[in-house]
Enzyme design. Structure first.
Site, short mmCIF file in Angstrom:
data_model
loop_
_atom_site.label_atom_id
_atom_site.label_comp_id
_atom_site.label_asym_id
_atom_site.label_seq_id
_atom_site.Cartn_x
_atom_site.Cartn_y
_atom_site.Cartn_z
N ASP A 1 -17.71 46.28 14.18
CA ASP A 1 -17.23 46.79 12.90
C ASP A 1 -17.78 48.19 12.64
O ASP A 1 -17.04 49.09 12.20
CB ASP A 1 -17.66 45.83 11.79
CG ASP A 1 -17.27 46.33 10.40
OD1 ASP A 1 -16.07 46.54 10.17
OD2 ASP A 1 -18.17 46.51 9.56
N GLU B 1 -12.78 43.30 16.58
CA GLU B 1 -14.02 44.04 16.36
C GLU B 1 -15.10 43.62 17.36
O GLU B 1 -15.87 44.46 17.85
CB GLU B 1 -14.51 43.81 14.93
CG GLU B 1 -13.61 44.45 13.88
CD GLU B 1 -14.02 44.12 12.47
OE1 GLU B 1 -13.59 44.86 11.57
OE2 GLU B 1 -14.77 43.14 12.27
#
Length: 235
Positions: free
Chosen positions: A51, A123
């Protein structure tokens, strides 16, 4: 990870754009907690890392691509590109659903198609690539997967096919046509390649784990290309 399992992920690695020196990292990025004896061996920690890596890579990409935009305009584009829904779309294009490692309960409740989970896995894969090949490898993946989405990232969040249809209509052109050019993979994990054709313009390609995803990718690629061409013409 055995050699046969490495080969089973080769197509996925090709679509992602990174061949893992340590395939176990990719395997962990694909592993849901329901299929992991130890929580730390699931994708969750890699998602946390990915992320942050994704945000930095997209910010760098936008900084390069839009030199005349303000901080506020870049921030709006960033928010649209790193949101979970966009990550889920990228995961669908990569075709990660069939490769995900799920516990029986999660698999039976449709885990392979859950948008939030697909976004998390996207992610996690970026985080795994960062650990495997460094920042340059992770940024290469992000640029390859997200660049086609930059053109629409500062607009409202319409789907790319709708945006392209409106783009064509505004110029008095016929409705864009989508043509399937190839289908590969087994029945449980197909992969589609399409092109979108607009009167008077070169076709743009797209691919994904379903025809819908491939068509969206083609529309996004077309819009990104024409947006880039317009930008060069304005300089």
């Amino acid at each position: 990870m055995t050699r046969s399992r490495d080969e089973g992920l080769a197509d996925l690695e090709a679509r992602i754009g990174h061949a893992f020196a340590d395939p176990a990292l990719l395997g962990r990025a694909l592993t849901h907690v329901s299929a992991s004896p130890a929580r730390r061996d699931s994708y969750e920690r890699l998602e946390f890392l990915g992320d942050r890596v994704l945000g930095l890579a997209v910010a760098h990409m936008l900084y390069d691509a839009f030199p005349n935009e303000s901080e506020g305009e870049l921030s709006r584009r960033l928010a649209a590109l790193v949101r979970k829904e966009t990550c889920a779309e990228v995961a669908e294009v990569w075709g990660v659903g069939a490769a995900m490692r799920l516990g029986e309960g999660e698999a039976q409740t449709g885990g392979r198609g859950k948008r939030a989970l697909l976004g998390d896995i996207c992610e996690a894969i970026i985080g795994a690539a960062f650990l495997d090949g460094g920042a340059a490898a992770a940024e290469h993946i992000v640029r390859k997967a997200f660049s086609d989405r930059m053109a629409a990232s500062g607009q409202d969040l319409r789907d790319a096919k709708t945006a392209l249809q409106e783009w064509a209509q505004a110029r008095g052109l016929a409705t864009p046509r989508y043509r399937l050019v190839a289908r590969s993979g087994p029945d449980h994990a197909p992969f589609f390649e399409v092109v979108v054709e607009v009167q008077g313009f070169a076709a743009a390609p797209g691919s994904g784990a379903s025809k819908r995803v491939a068509e969206q990718a083609a529309a996004a690629a077309f819009l990104a290309r024409e947006d880039a061409a317009k930008g060069k013409g304005d300089t």
